[in-house]
Structures are given as C-alpha cells and as structure tokens.
Design a protein around this motif. Sequence first.
Motif, PDB file in Angstrom:
ATOM      1  N   VAL A 181      70.866 -58.277 -35.190  1.00 26.92           N
ATOM      2  CA  VAL A 181      71.931 -58.271 -34.191  1.00 26.92           C
ATOM      3  C   VAL A 181      72.659 -59.608 -34.105  1.00 26.92           C
ATOM      4  N   ALA A 182      72.055 -60.653 -34.663  1.00 29.32           N
ATOM      5  CA  ALA A 182      72.690 -61.959 -34.556  1.00 29.32           C
ATOM      6  C   ALA A 182      73.733 -62.141 -35.652  1.00 29.32           C
ATOM      7  N   VAL A 183      74.858 -62.672 -35.256  1.00 30.94           N
ATOM      8  CA  VAL A 183      75.914 -62.958 -36.231  1.00 30.94           C
ATOM      9  C   VAL A 183      75.344 -63.833 -37.349  1.00 30.94           C
ATOM     10  N   GLU A 184      74.488 -64.727 -36.947  1.00 30.22           N
ATOM     11  CA  GLU A 184      73.872 -65.649 -37.903  1.00 30.22           C
ATOM     12  C   GLU A 184      73.066 -64.907 -38.986  1.00 30.22           C
ATOM     13  N   ASP A 185      72.442 -63.797 -38.610  1.00 33.58           N
ATOM     14  CA  ASP A 185      71.687 -62.987 -39.579  1.00 33.58           C
ATOM     15  C   ASP A 185      72.606 -62.458 -40.672  1.00 33.58           C
TER      16      ASP A 185
ATOM     17  N   LYS B 131      72.855 -63.298 -44.670  1.00 37.81           N
ATOM     18  CA  LYS B 131      72.744 -62.271 -45.706  1.00 37.81           C
ATOM     19  C   LYS B 131      73.888 -62.319 -46.696  1.00 37.81           C
ATOM     20  N   GLY B 132      74.886 -63.137 -46.410  1.00 36.90           N
ATOM     21  CA  GLY B 132      75.972 -63.286 -47.364  1.00 36.90           C
ATOM     22  C   GLY B 132      77.225 -62.497 -47.029  1.00 36.90           C
ATOM     23  N   TYR B 133      77.319 -62.010 -45.817  1.00 38.33           N
ATOM     24  CA  TYR B 133      78.565 -61.366 -45.424  1.00 38.33           C
ATOM     25  C   TYR B 133      79.624 -62.441 -45.201  1.00 38.33           C
ATOM     26  N   PHE B 134      80.828 -62.134 -45.583  1.00 39.11           N
ATOM     27  CA  PHE B 134      81.932 -63.057 -45.351  1.00 39.11           C
ATOM     28  C   PHE B 134      82.362 -62.946 -43.895  1.00 39.11           C
ATOM     29  N   LYS B 135      82.890 -64.019 -43.374  1.00 40.87           N
ATOM     30  CA  LYS B 135      83.366 -63.965 -41.993  1.00 40.87           C
ATOM     31  C   LYS B 135      84.481 -62.939 -41.845  1.00 40.87           C
ATOM     32  N   ASP B 136      85.312 -62.835 -42.873  1.00 41.76           N
ATOM     33  CA  ASP B 136      86.408 -61.864 -42.836  1.00 41.76           C
ATOM     34  C   ASP B 136      85.866 -60.448 -42.690  1.00 41.76           C
ATOM     35  N   THR B 137      84.765 -60.181 -43.405  1.00 40.77           N
ATOM     36  CA  THR B 137      84.161 -58.849 -43.337  1.00 40.77           C
ATOM     37  C   THR B 137      83.695 -58.554 -41.928  1.00 40.77           C
TER      38      THR B 137
ATOM     39  N   PHE C 269      82.174 -60.401 -62.661  1.00 40.94           N
ATOM     40  CA  PHE C 269      81.178 -59.497 -62.096  1.00 40.94           C
ATOM     41  C   PHE C 269      81.488 -58.927 -60.714  1.00 40.94           C
ATOM     42  N   LYS C 270      82.506 -59.454 -60.070  1.00 41.73           N
ATOM     43  CA  LYS C 270      82.652 -59.163 -58.640  1.00 41.73           C
ATOM     44  C   LYS C 270      82.828 -57.699 -58.290  1.00 41.73           C
ATOM     45  N   GLU C 271      83.386 -56.921 -59.210  1.00 46.03           N
ATOM     46  CA  GLU C 271      83.596 -55.532 -58.798  1.00 46.03           C
ATOM     47  C   GLU C 271      82.342 -54.687 -58.892  1.00 46.03           C
ATOM     48  N   ARG C 272      81.268 -55.277 -59.378  1.00 46.74           N
ATOM     49  CA  ARG C 272      80.032 -54.490 -59.312  1.00 46.74           C
ATOM     50  C   ARG C 272      78.996 -55.078 -58.352  1.00 46.74           C
ATOM     51  N   LEU C 273      79.466 -55.908 -57.439  1.00 45.05           N
ATOM     52  CA  LEU C 273      78.567 -56.509 -56.447  1.00 45.05           C
ATOM     53  C   LEU C 273      79.045 -56.195 -55.030  1.00 45.05           C
ATOM     54  N   HIS C 274      78.112 -56.239 -54.091  1.00 48.68           N
ATOM     55  CA  HIS C 274      78.484 -56.174 -52.675  1.00 48.68           C
ATOM     56  C   HIS C 274      78.431 -57.555 -52.042  1.00 48.68           C
ATOM     57  N   PHE C 275      77.576 -58.385 -52.626  1.00 44.73           N
ATOM     58  CA  PHE C 275      77.398 -59.745 -52.110  1.00 44.73           C
ATOM     59  C   PHE C 275      77.430 -60.735 -53.255  1.00 44.73           C
ATOM     60  N   LEU C 276      77.933 -61.897 -52.976  1.00 45.94           N
ATOM     61  CA  LEU C 276      77.910 -62.985 -53.933  1.00 45.94           C
ATOM     62  C   LEU C 276      76.471 -63.277 -54.377  1.00 45.94           C
ATOM     63  N   SER C 277      75.567 -63.141 -53.427  1.00 45.10           N
ATOM     64  CA  SER C 277      74.172 -63.481 -53.709  1.00 45.10           C
ATOM     65  C   SER C 277      73.538 -62.541 -54.733  1.00 45.10           C
ATOM     66  N   GLU C 278      74.197 -61.426 -55.032  1.00 44.61           N
ATOM     67  CA  GLU C 278      73.641 -60.509 -56.024  1.00 44.61           C
ATOM     68  C   GLU C 278      73.957 -60.951 -57.448  1.00 44.61           C
ATOM     69  N   LEU C 279      74.841 -61.921 -57.590  1.00 41.91           N
ATOM     70  CA  LEU C 279      75.261 -62.314 -58.935  1.00 41.91           C
ATOM     71  C   LEU C 279      74.101 -62.858 -59.769  1.00 41.91           C
TER      72      LEU C 279
END
Length: 484
Positions: A262-266, A270-276, A365-375
């Motif tokens: 529930v925390a924004v920090e979480d 996890k690698g969500y962008f602020k824009d997302t 690779f970006k179009e086959r990832l959901h997160f940068l951290s998956e690279l």
Amino acid sequence: MSVRVRFAPSPTGYLHVGGLRTALYNYLFAKHHGGKCILRIEDTDRTRLVENATEMLIDSLSWAGINFDEGPVQGGDCGPYIQSQRFDLYREYCNKLIDSGAAYYAFDNAEEIDAMRDRLQKAGLNPKYDRTTMKNHYTLGEEETKKLLAENVPHVVRLKVPMEEDIRFTDIIRGDVSINGREVDDQVLLKSDGFPTYHLANVIDDYSMKITHVIRGEEWLTSTPKHVLLYDAFGWERPQFAHLPLLLNKDKSKLSKRQGDVAVEDYRAKGYFKDTIVNFVALLGWNPTADREIYTLDELISSFSLEKVNKGGAVFDIQKLEWMNAQYLKALDPDYLAQEFMPMLEEAGINGISNEYAAKCITLFKERLHFLSELIPNARFLFENPTEFEEAYLEKHWKENTMDIVMPLVNILKNEEDYSHQNLHDKTKEYVESAGLKLKDVIHPLRLMITGRSVGAGMFETMEIVGREKCIQRYDYFIEKYGK
RNA sequence: GGCGCAUUUGUCUAGUGGUUAGGACGCGGCCCUCUCAAGGCUGAAGCACGGGUUCAACUCCCGUAUGUGCUACCA
C-alpha cells in the motif's frame, strides 16, 4: 475567490497509495483552477508519533511530482503547517465554543466512559456519550465545573450536538447528505492532554488557512456533520466538501497492508515509474473520457473535474498497473531510462557499462519487459559472455547435424568486419539460400551460442549490440564446450 | 447491531430517457514473425433484483439484496 485546497495526512510513516490519490486530486483540482495546494501535517495524536514520518511523506510526494505551494518546507502566510506547532490556537478557539454554549467541559475518565458504553450497548442503544448522566458541565452545574477546573482535574471539551435535528450538507461528489443529530456523538474536541482531536484542528486550520474545498477520503463522510456544526458554531462559511471513493483490495475491502503493498515507496522500490503510478491512480475513480489510458500530468490537470469523480470504490488492479508500466517503459526516453538503470547494474555486480550502451540495450529489449529491473535477469548476456546454455533447448532442438549447418555460417561471420544488423542479416541470408536452408534453421542455434538462451530480442540487432569481438569469443566458447 | 454511502462484463471505466451499451486490463482465437514479446484484427463476458413514473428506462423515484465506511480523549 481563488481556490485553496489542502492535503492533510497524519505522519504514520509512509504514504498510502490512497493518500497519494487524495493528494493528487487536490493537486489537480488546484492547478486546474489556478489555485493553491497546501500541505498540512496532522500530528495531534501524540501517542502515535513516528520518527521521520513527515520527511518520508514529503519525499514520496515530491517523487511523484506533487509539489505544494505552502507547507512545512516552503512555508507560507498561513503557517505553521504542522498542527502540533499550532497548539495555542486550538485552545483559544475552543474557549469561544464553550462561551457560546456550542461545547462543554466533561470530567469522565476512561473507565467511566467504557462502563457507559457497555451499559448502552447492552440496552441496545447507540453507544454515544450520554450528556445527561455523565460528569460534565450540565450535570455538575456551573459552580462545580469551575471548581474542578480550578483544581486542575483532568477534563476534555466536547461538542454539544443537537439531539433531534437533521444535519445537512452538500457534497460535490455525492450531492445532499443528511444525518440526524441523534446518530452523532458529542465528539471530544480537546483531549485531556490539551491537544485537539482531528475534528477541531481540521476545522480551525481549514478556516484559518482559507481552504475553499475540502477534498478527502470517504471515510470522513460520516464525521462531516461534526465539522459542519463547528463551522456553524463559529459563524464561519463552510468550505465545499468532496468525499472521494475508497481504493479497494481485490475482495473490495478498504485497501490495506495485509493484502499487498500500500505504500507508494513499495511501488517505487518495485520499479514502477512515477508517471505510471500517478497516471494509474488518477484514473481510479475518475476518468475524463475513457477513450484512452495514458495521460501526462499536464493533461490530467487540464481535464480534471470533481464533478466527474465516481461515487463507488475502485479495486486497485495490479495487473493493469503492470501493463501501464510497460507502456511507459516503451515510451520513455532511453537516456532517462539508462540513468534509472545504472544503479541496477551496480547492484547486479556489473561494472564498466556506459550510459550509451545501457540505453541501446534498453531500446533493444524494452518492448518485452514490464520493468527496467527485468532487463538483467532476462538479458544478462548483453553485459557478460554467457557460460551457461539452456539445457532444455539443447536436448530438444540441438540435432546431430546442427553443428554442421551452423559452422559454415560461423566461419563466414567470424570474417565479417561489419557487424551492423543489416549486414549480418544479409550475409546470413546469403548463406542460408546457398545451403538450401531457412533463416530460422540457423538463427536459433546462433541465438543459443550468443545469448545462451532460446528466447530474446531480434538476433541480428542483438549481435550488433554485443559486437564482433564478443560474438567471436562466444562462438569459440560454445564450440569448445559442445562442438567437436 | 445502528447510521451513512455505494452498485455498468472478473477488474478500471464511458454513458446522463430512445445506443447493435463504447474503451482499457486480463482471458481465448487469428495475423505478423528468427524465438519471446510488442503490434494489428477478432471472440467470450455487463447495466444486482423487484416495484413504480413514462409512449419509452442502464439512465428518474421507492423498496430489497449485496458491498463498504463510520460508530475512540486515531486520523
């Protein structure tokens, strides 16, 4: 009159995504109307103080791009913006309430209150404070009350709620709301430690900070009659109210820690962008047209209106959030992404990678990832020569003659100087045609040699990025290991 | 329990008395294709229920059900 709104969190240690949405709607509303958005810290509960909570709150908010016009950091004409620093103000106003008869002193202790509630509950009655039988100004009388006050007997100040009268107010989102006074408790306004409760502080601060619109979560709806009574008792004009629908868990209960993050920090971690996060949360409970999903902050500002906010709660759907992050990953500038990516490389123990190279890898690779951290987990071979090769693939697809088919091509490619994907493609195609093969007959074995894996991005593009030198190292390594 | 608030596909939503009820996520299929994705096309899936009002209700009113919030000297 120009719009002034506030986000008024209590410093509990982190910013809840529901809180973020409340803050965002306040911000969008203010900016849409060219008004001011104010941050106020509601820390009147001295028993629940959390170290550094305010700093963390502000940090999360500013990460998300929500900046305040007035607040504890930037100051302003209506400060201080931390309630514990406004202590004297509340007592002062509270005395006015007592003088006018809108509030009264009460001397009951916790045990007495508990006993009263028990009694009422057992009798099947609403367990609210019983003004007629408890120890207060009305039952004790003027003299006794004065005496007890003079003796410094612990006491609180309670709001005198009219017994049988509908208390009405208008909510921008819900329309007219009416609650009968008999349902509303004689709320404690000033606690025995001298601090105000939320209800008192909130009203006094909103008034003295000239707040025009109170935009907050639905959990406040049923206590709004108390606030309305206070505005009226002070003779102050009521602000406009807008109670936002709740953010819900999958099972529709109020979004809570027990059922996920529930925390924004979480989410940030996890690698969500602020824009997302901002985009997603903005569309939970409000939607300008519903014919698209991706909006910039400026677009949100220009199209925002409280009238279009939904009444029903919204489930926080992580799957859609992930999808949206992938959308941003595809759209965001590679150089920006590369910057975000560098710490992840470091954490993975990969050094000496330039921003430029990282940006190329991300673009690949970006179009086959959901997160940068998956690279890195998906394409570590972009940064290091592979030493492991997918066993399952080898067993299933690596045939007796595979090496015979691939070796001539490897020899051709070893002698190529030009490792542009176009040239690699052309040379491979030439070979394949002359040998009576199909492109895919050689690409998969090649992929295994170069990447160690059976899946990945375009093969020639990958080889171009890996580069001639490393490709040759990899052919040799693989042949050494599996060829003969 | 009492009171408040809510209810369009599994989820986020558009809709504002007359629509083949639209979009998105997810799910299925097809296309594209060097794999995996992405992308394109496409399919299944919805107005909680019952009464009114009206020539006509997803849209208005009233109930019921369900959900949820509040019911503190917490916010």
